[in-house]
Design a protein around this motif. Structure first.
Motif, PDB file in Angstrom:
ATOM      1  N   ILE A  10       0.865  -1.194   0.000  1.00 54.43           N
ATOM      2  CA  ILE A  10       0.000   0.000   0.000  1.00 54.43           C
ATOM      3  C   ILE A  10       0.894   1.235   0.000  1.00 54.43           C
ATOM      4  N   GLY A  11       1.052   1.830  -1.156  1.00 64.16           N
ATOM      5  CA  GLY A  11       1.892   3.022  -1.304  1.00 64.16           C
ATOM      6  C   GLY A  11       2.935   2.799  -2.384  1.00 64.16           C
ATOM      7  N   GLY A  12       2.854   3.601  -3.430  1.00 63.53           N
ATOM      8  CA  GLY A  12       3.801   3.464  -4.551  1.00 63.53           C
ATOM      9  C   GLY A  12       4.803   4.600  -4.582  1.00 63.53           C
ATOM     10  N   ILE A  14       8.882   5.669  -3.333  1.00 67.25           N
ATOM     11  CA  ILE A  14      10.155   4.970  -3.546  1.00 67.25           C
ATOM     12  C   ILE A  14      10.238   3.705  -2.680  1.00 67.25           C
ATOM     13  N   ALA A  15       9.809   3.791  -1.414  1.00 65.63           N
ATOM     14  CA  ALA A  15       9.927   2.632  -0.520  1.00 65.63           C
ATOM     15  C   ALA A  15       9.103   1.455  -1.038  1.00 65.63           C
ATOM     16  N   GLY A  16       7.844   1.694  -1.377  1.00 67.78           N
ATOM     17  CA  GLY A  16       6.963   0.622  -1.844  1.00 67.78           C
ATOM     18  C   GLY A  16       7.444   0.032  -3.163  1.00 67.78           C
ATOM     19  N   PHE A  34      -0.576  -0.683  -4.617  1.00 70.58           N
ATOM     20  CA  PHE A  34      -1.716   0.235  -4.695  1.00 70.58           C
ATOM     21  C   PHE A  34      -1.209   1.642  -4.427  1.00 70.58           C
ATOM     22  N   ASP A  35      -1.514   2.554  -5.323  1.00 66.64           N
ATOM     23  CA  ASP A  35      -1.055   3.926  -5.095  1.00 66.64           C
ATOM     24  C   ASP A  35      -2.125   4.933  -5.491  1.00 66.64           C
ATOM     25  N   THR A  36      -2.262   5.948  -4.662  1.00 62.87           N
ATOM     26  CA  THR A  36      -3.305   6.957  -4.892  1.00 62.87           C
ATOM     27  C   THR A  36      -2.972   7.897  -6.043  1.00 62.87           C
ATOM     28  N   GLY A  37      -1.700   8.054  -6.372  1.00 62.69           N
ATOM     29  CA  GLY A  37      -1.281   9.037  -7.385  1.00 62.69           C
ATOM     30  C   GLY A  37      -2.070   8.884  -8.680  1.00 62.69           C
ATOM     31  N   GLY A  43       4.770   9.317  -5.114  1.00 58.02           N
ATOM     32  CA  GLY A  43       4.543  10.033  -3.842  1.00 58.02           C
ATOM     33  C   GLY A  43       5.351  11.311  -3.782  1.00 58.02           C
ATOM     34  N   ARG A  44       6.277  11.366  -2.848  1.00 57.28           N
ATOM     35  CA  ARG A  44       7.078  12.581  -2.646  1.00 57.28           C
ATOM     36  C   ARG A  44       8.312  12.630  -3.568  1.00 57.28           C
ATOM     37  N   CYS A  45       8.308  11.813  -4.599  1.00 57.40           N
ATOM     38  CA  CYS A  45       9.353  11.906  -5.623  1.00 57.40           C
ATOM     39  C   CYS A  45       8.614  11.999  -6.955  1.00 57.40           C
ATOM     40  N   ALA A  63      10.917  15.937  -4.016  1.00 55.99           N
ATOM     41  CA  ALA A  63      12.363  15.658  -3.942  1.00 55.99           C
ATOM     42  C   ALA A  63      13.088  16.350  -5.096  1.00 55.99           C
ATOM     43  N   GLN A  64      14.242  16.932  -4.804  1.00 54.05           N
ATOM     44  CA  GLN A  64      14.987  17.731  -5.778  1.00 54.05           C
ATOM     45  C   GLN A  64      16.154  16.973  -6.397  1.00 54.05           C
ATOM     46  N   TYR A  65      16.839  16.202  -5.583  1.00 52.42           N
ATOM     47  CA  TYR A  65      17.979  15.400  -6.047  1.00 52.42           C
ATOM     48  C   TYR A  65      18.257  14.384  -4.966  1.00 52.42           C
ATOM     49  N   PHE A  66      19.107  13.405  -5.263  1.00 51.22           N
ATOM     50  CA  PHE A  66      19.464  12.467  -4.193  1.00 51.22           C
ATOM     51  C   PHE A  66      20.943  12.150  -4.260  1.00 51.22           C
ATOM     52  N   TRP A 135      -6.992   4.044  -3.952  1.00 48.00           N
ATOM     53  CA  TRP A 135      -6.892   4.301  -2.531  1.00 48.00           C
ATOM     54  C   TRP A 135      -7.248   3.017  -1.784  1.00 48.00           C
ATOM     55  N   ALA A 136      -6.335   2.500  -0.971  1.00 47.31           N
ATOM     56  CA  ALA A 136      -6.688   1.335  -0.137  1.00 47.31           C
ATOM     57  C   ALA A 136      -7.222   1.896   1.173  1.00 47.31           C
ATOM     58  N   GLY A 137      -8.501   1.721   1.418  1.00 47.82           N
ATOM     59  CA  GLY A 137      -9.118   2.370   2.568  1.00 47.82           C
ATOM     60  C   GLY A 137      -9.365   1.452   3.736  1.00 47.82           C
ATOM     61  N   GLY A 334       9.539   2.786   4.710  1.00 50.75           N
ATOM     62  CA  GLY A 334       9.378   4.202   4.371  1.00 50.75           C
ATOM     63  C   GLY A 334      10.527   5.002   4.939  1.00 50.75           C
ATOM     64  N   ASP A 335      10.620   6.250   4.498  1.00 54.91           N
ATOM     65  CA  ASP A 335      11.744   7.091   4.912  1.00 54.91           C
ATOM     66  C   ASP A 335      11.799   7.301   6.421  1.00 54.91           C
ATOM     67  N   TRP A 336      10.647   7.294   7.081  1.00 55.28           N
ATOM     68  CA  TRP A 336      10.595   7.573   8.522  1.00 55.28           C
ATOM     69  C   TRP A 336      11.180   6.439   9.367  1.00 55.28           C
ATOM     70  N   CYS A 341      14.842  10.656   3.269  1.00 52.47           N
ATOM     71  CA  CYS A 341      15.325  10.986   1.925  1.00 52.47           C
ATOM     72  C   CYS A 341      15.080   9.795   1.002  1.00 52.47           C
ATOM     73  N   ILE A 342      15.364  10.008  -0.277  1.00 56.94           N
ATOM     74  CA  ILE A 342      15.141   8.957  -1.284  1.00 56.94           C
ATOM     75  C   ILE A 342      15.929   7.692  -0.906  1.00 56.94           C
ATOM     76  N   GLN A 343      17.193   7.884  -0.556  1.00 57.20           N
ATOM     77  CA  GLN A 343      18.006   6.718  -0.184  1.00 57.20           C
ATOM     78  C   GLN A 343      17.395   5.992   1.024  1.00 57.20           C
ATOM     79  N   ALA A 384      17.082  15.779   4.409  1.00 55.94           N
ATOM     80  CA  ALA A 384      18.190  15.437   5.310  1.00 55.94           C
ATOM     81  C   ALA A 384      19.153  14.440   4.690  1.00 55.94           C
ATOM     82  N   PHE A 385      19.371  14.593   3.394  1.00 53.74           N
ATOM     83  CA  PHE A 385      20.206  13.611   2.724  1.00 53.74           C
ATOM     84  C   PHE A 385      21.684  13.886   2.974  1.00 53.74           C
ATOM     85  N   PRO A 386      22.495  12.838   2.891  1.00 55.70           N
ATOM     86  CA  PRO A 386      23.918  13.026   3.158  1.00 55.70           C
ATOM     87  C   PRO A 386      24.593  13.731   1.987  1.00 55.70           C
TER      88      PRO A 386
HETATM   89  C1  FAD Z   1       9.136  19.121  -0.334  1.00 50.97           C
HETATM   90  C2  FAD Z   1      10.040  17.933  -0.200  1.00 50.97           C
HETATM   91  C3  FAD Z   1      11.327  17.964  -0.693  1.00 50.97           C
HETATM   92  C4  FAD Z   1      12.170  16.866  -0.574  1.00 50.97           C
HETATM   93  N1  FAD Z   1      13.419  16.916  -1.102  1.00 50.97           N
HETATM   94  C5  FAD Z   1      14.203  15.814  -1.086  1.00 50.97           C
HETATM   95  C6  FAD Z   1      15.433  15.797  -1.779  1.00 50.97           C
HETATM   96  O1  FAD Z   1      15.827  16.763  -2.452  1.00 50.97           O
HETATM   97  N2  FAD Z   1      16.194  14.654  -1.701  1.00 50.97           N
HETATM   98  C7  FAD Z   1      15.785  13.544  -1.027  1.00 50.97           C
HETATM   99  O2  FAD Z   1      16.513  12.542  -1.007  1.00 50.97           O
HETATM  100  N3  FAD Z   1      14.596  13.539  -0.374  1.00 50.97           N
HETATM  101  C8  FAD Z   1      13.795  14.635  -0.413  1.00 50.97           C
HETATM  102  N4  FAD Z   1      12.568  14.607   0.196  1.00 50.97           N
HETATM  103  C9  FAD Z   1      12.189  13.412   0.930  1.00 50.97           C
HETATM  104  C10 FAD Z   1      11.774  12.280  -0.032  1.00 50.97           C
HETATM  105  O3  FAD Z   1      10.902  12.807  -1.000  1.00 50.97           O
HETATM  106  C11 FAD Z   1      11.093  11.184   0.768  1.00 50.97           C
HETATM  107  O4  FAD Z   1      11.954  10.796   1.812  1.00 50.97           O
HETATM  108  C12 FAD Z   1      10.765   9.928  -0.049  1.00 50.97           C
HETATM  109  O5  FAD Z   1      10.271  10.264  -1.326  1.00 50.97           O
HETATM  110  C13 FAD Z   1       9.754   9.131   0.737  1.00 50.97           C
HETATM  111  O6  FAD Z   1       9.355   7.976   0.026  1.00 50.97           O
HETATM  112  P1  FAD Z   1       8.323   6.946   0.683  1.00 50.97           P
HETATM  113  O7  FAD Z   1       8.125   5.870  -0.297  1.00 50.97           O
HETATM  114  O8  FAD Z   1       8.790   6.594   2.050  1.00 50.97           O
HETATM  115  O9  FAD Z   1       6.966   7.772   0.901  1.00 50.97           O
HETATM  116  P2  FAD Z   1       6.008   8.531  -0.105  1.00 50.97           P
HETATM  117  O10 FAD Z   1       6.782   9.124  -1.207  1.00 50.97           O
HETATM  118  O11 FAD Z   1       5.203   9.453   0.731  1.00 50.97           O
HETATM  119  O12 FAD Z   1       5.082   7.395  -0.723  1.00 50.97           O
HETATM  120  C14 FAD Z   1       3.891   6.947  -0.127  1.00 50.97           C
HETATM  121  C15 FAD Z   1       2.861   6.700  -1.236  1.00 50.97           C
HETATM  122  O13 FAD Z   1       1.736   6.028  -0.652  1.00 50.97           O
HETATM  123  C16 FAD Z   1       0.552   6.553  -1.231  1.00 50.97           C
HETATM  124  N5  FAD Z   1      -0.550   6.248  -0.299  1.00 50.97           N
HETATM  125  C17 FAD Z   1      -0.775   6.785   0.932  1.00 50.97           C
HETATM  126  N6  FAD Z   1      -1.869   6.238   1.473  1.00 50.97           N
HETATM  127  C18 FAD Z   1      -2.346   5.335   0.580  1.00 50.97           C
HETATM  128  C19 FAD Z   1      -3.471   4.452   0.561  1.00 50.97           C
HETATM  129  N7  FAD Z   1      -4.300   4.361   1.594  1.00 50.97           N
HETATM  130  N8  FAD Z   1      -3.674   3.681  -0.530  1.00 50.97           N
HETATM  131  C20 FAD Z   1      -2.830   3.747  -1.602  1.00 50.97           C
HETATM  132  N9  FAD Z   1      -1.745   4.570  -1.635  1.00 50.97           N
HETATM  133  C21 FAD Z   1      -1.513   5.344  -0.563  1.00 50.97           C
HETATM  134  C22 FAD Z   1       0.876   8.028  -1.389  1.00 50.97           C
HETATM  135  O14 FAD Z   1       0.019   8.641  -2.325  1.00 50.97           O
HETATM  136  C23 FAD Z   1       2.329   7.972  -1.866  1.00 50.97           C
HETATM  137  O15 FAD Z   1       2.383   7.858  -3.280  1.00 50.97           O
HETATM  138  C24 FAD Z   1      11.708  15.695   0.068  1.00 50.97           C
HETATM  139  C25 FAD Z   1      10.388  15.647   0.547  1.00 50.97           C
HETATM  140  C26 FAD Z   1       9.556  16.739   0.394  1.00 50.97           C
HETATM  141  C27 FAD Z   1       8.134  16.662   0.854  1.00 50.97           C
END
Ligand code: FAD
Length: 396
Positions: A10-12, A14-16, A34-37, A43-45, A63-66, A135-137, A334-336, A341-343, A384-386
């Protein structure tokens, strides 16, 4: 041919996507993401395309670069490179203080998507079964059957939660996996309260702006450290143009500080016009201030966007990089869980795929520790990328 157990991701982001690819490499190819986009995964890339006076312009609006400092992530980067999805950003990057730009000489390699950051998730999704705009609800662990019931999409042997914030919290609230649900509880703030044992996410405003002529700045991307409102600005046109710039249009991405994000927080789906006007004018004024000019050319396009759940301020402690509960076949990546960051997102996805594979093959039936203990994420900059990563990536 066996495709292994079925997995719902659930979530497309970078991590998913990385998790699903690694599962397939390990022989588990019965995976649905499954991804909402609506326009694509990531997501955030991701990138936004806008027609401005007859020209299609691309803005990287998250995300701007990695950078690469992890050898496991380097393999993913190698794959992206072979597929032609990425390139190195050769423009000048650095920091901006009181109108003065200092190039970051330690930044070894900054990677970007070839035509925008969205090329990265697009490439990762190419060989996967991704249910876009979905959307997976509702997910429920059916203990007797030993399977996850995902909405109307059917039953799966494993569930991967590859997103965070309120969505993950809501999704897991009645799922029957209490320990995992506890981790997904979230607080929105711009600073950490160490006593509060929840994930802290900050909010960031993005301003996308197109000027009718070049600002003629000597950098393409700058982290801003001494301004109340602005934390980053980048020249998208130069970044993505390969040196062929249009003299008529220059597109910039500007990010607010997280403090500004908190101060102007509202519903990201429904931004009140008054807030939109104020944020736009304050961020434009901020750009003028941080680049140290008396006035800016009148923009021909502006758009503000709120990343309500932008980046985590803290990450889960313990160094496991993902969470897996083998009692009910559910994992989180996920990043948390590693580094915002992307990595970080990619490494977490890789780690979870390994866990699921080991569990499915009976090699390791144990769960990772799932205590909700967080520590502050490294670094203040977005992502917060290195940036001073010592690893230099070589083409393979
Ligand atoms: C403004 C900004 C700038 C950034 N700049 C950088 C950068 O320059 N370099 C860098 O390395 N990192 C950057 N980051 C951080 C980086 O973008 C993230 O760390 C990384 O993309 C997170 O990926 P993720 O897969 O963990 O989460 P996400 O990218 O959040 O992916 C989660 C996905 O799950 C989907 N989703 C959520 N709920 C559901 C559901 N119920 N059903 C289906 N789909 C669902 C979402 O739509 C999303 O597509 C930035 C972040 C932001 C917000």
């Amino acid at each position: 041919m066996s495709r292994g157990p079925s997995v719902a991701v659930i979530g497309g982001g970078i991590a998913g996507l990385v998790c699903a690819n690694r599962l397939a490499q390990l022989g588990i190819s019965n995976v649905v993401v499954f991804d909402t986009g609506r326009h694509g995964p990531g997501g955030r890339c991701s990138s936004r395309h806008v027609n401005i006076s007859g020209r299609l312009q691309t803005f990287d609006h998250s995300a701007q670069y990695f950078t690469v400092s992890d050898s496991r992530f380097a393999k993913v980067v190698s794959y992206l490179d072979r597929k032609g999805a990425i390139k190195i950003w050769h423009g000048k990057l650095g920091t901006l203080k009181r109108g003065k730009f200092t190039e970051d000489k330690n930044l070894t390699q900054a990677f970007i998507g070839k035509t925008g950051m969205e090329d990265i998730p697009k490439c990762l999704a190419e060989t996967l079964n991704v249910k876009q705009g979905t959307w997976a609800g509702n997910v429920v662990w059916e203990g007797t059957a030993g399977k996850w019931n995902v909405d109307r999409h059917g039953m799966f042997d494993y569930l991967v939660i590859a997103h965070n914030g309120k969505c993950a919290d809501k999704l897991m609230s009645n799922a029957g996996a209490a320990a995992v649900h506890k981790l997904t509880q979230v607080r929105f703030s711009d600073r950490l309260n160490p006593k509060d044992k929840r994930m802290h996410l900050c909010s960031i405003w993005a301003l996308l702006v197109c000027f009718p002529k070049s600002l003629e700045l000597k950098f393409e991307g700058a982290h801003v450290f001494d301004d109340e409102d602005i934390s980053w600005l980048a020249n998208n046109t130069a970044k993505l143009s390969n040196g062929h710039q249009s003299p008529q249009q220059e597109c910039w991405t500007v990010f607010s500080t997280r403090q500004f994000g908190t101060k102007h927080k509202c519903s990201q789906e429904n931004i009140p016009p008054g807030v939109e006007r104020e944020v736009k004018s304050r961020l434009l004024e901020g750009v003028r201030r941080v680049i140290g000019v008396t006035c800016l050319p009148e923009p021909i396009y502006t758009r503000v966007q709120l990343w309500g759940a932008a980046v985590p301020l803290n990450v889960l402690q313990g160094g496991e990089e993902c969470v897996f509960d083998g009692r009910c076949n559910v994992g989180i990546c996920g990043d948390w869980l590693t580094s915002p960051c992307i990595q970080g997102a990619a490494v977490s996805g890789l780690a979870l795929a390994e866990k699921i594979h080991k569990h499915a093959t009976g090699e390791n039936k144990s769960s990772t520790s799932i205590l909700p203990e967080f520590k502050a994420a490294d670094g203040e900059v977005i992502g917060a990328f290195p940036t001073n990563s010592q690893m230099v990536f070589h083409k393979t």
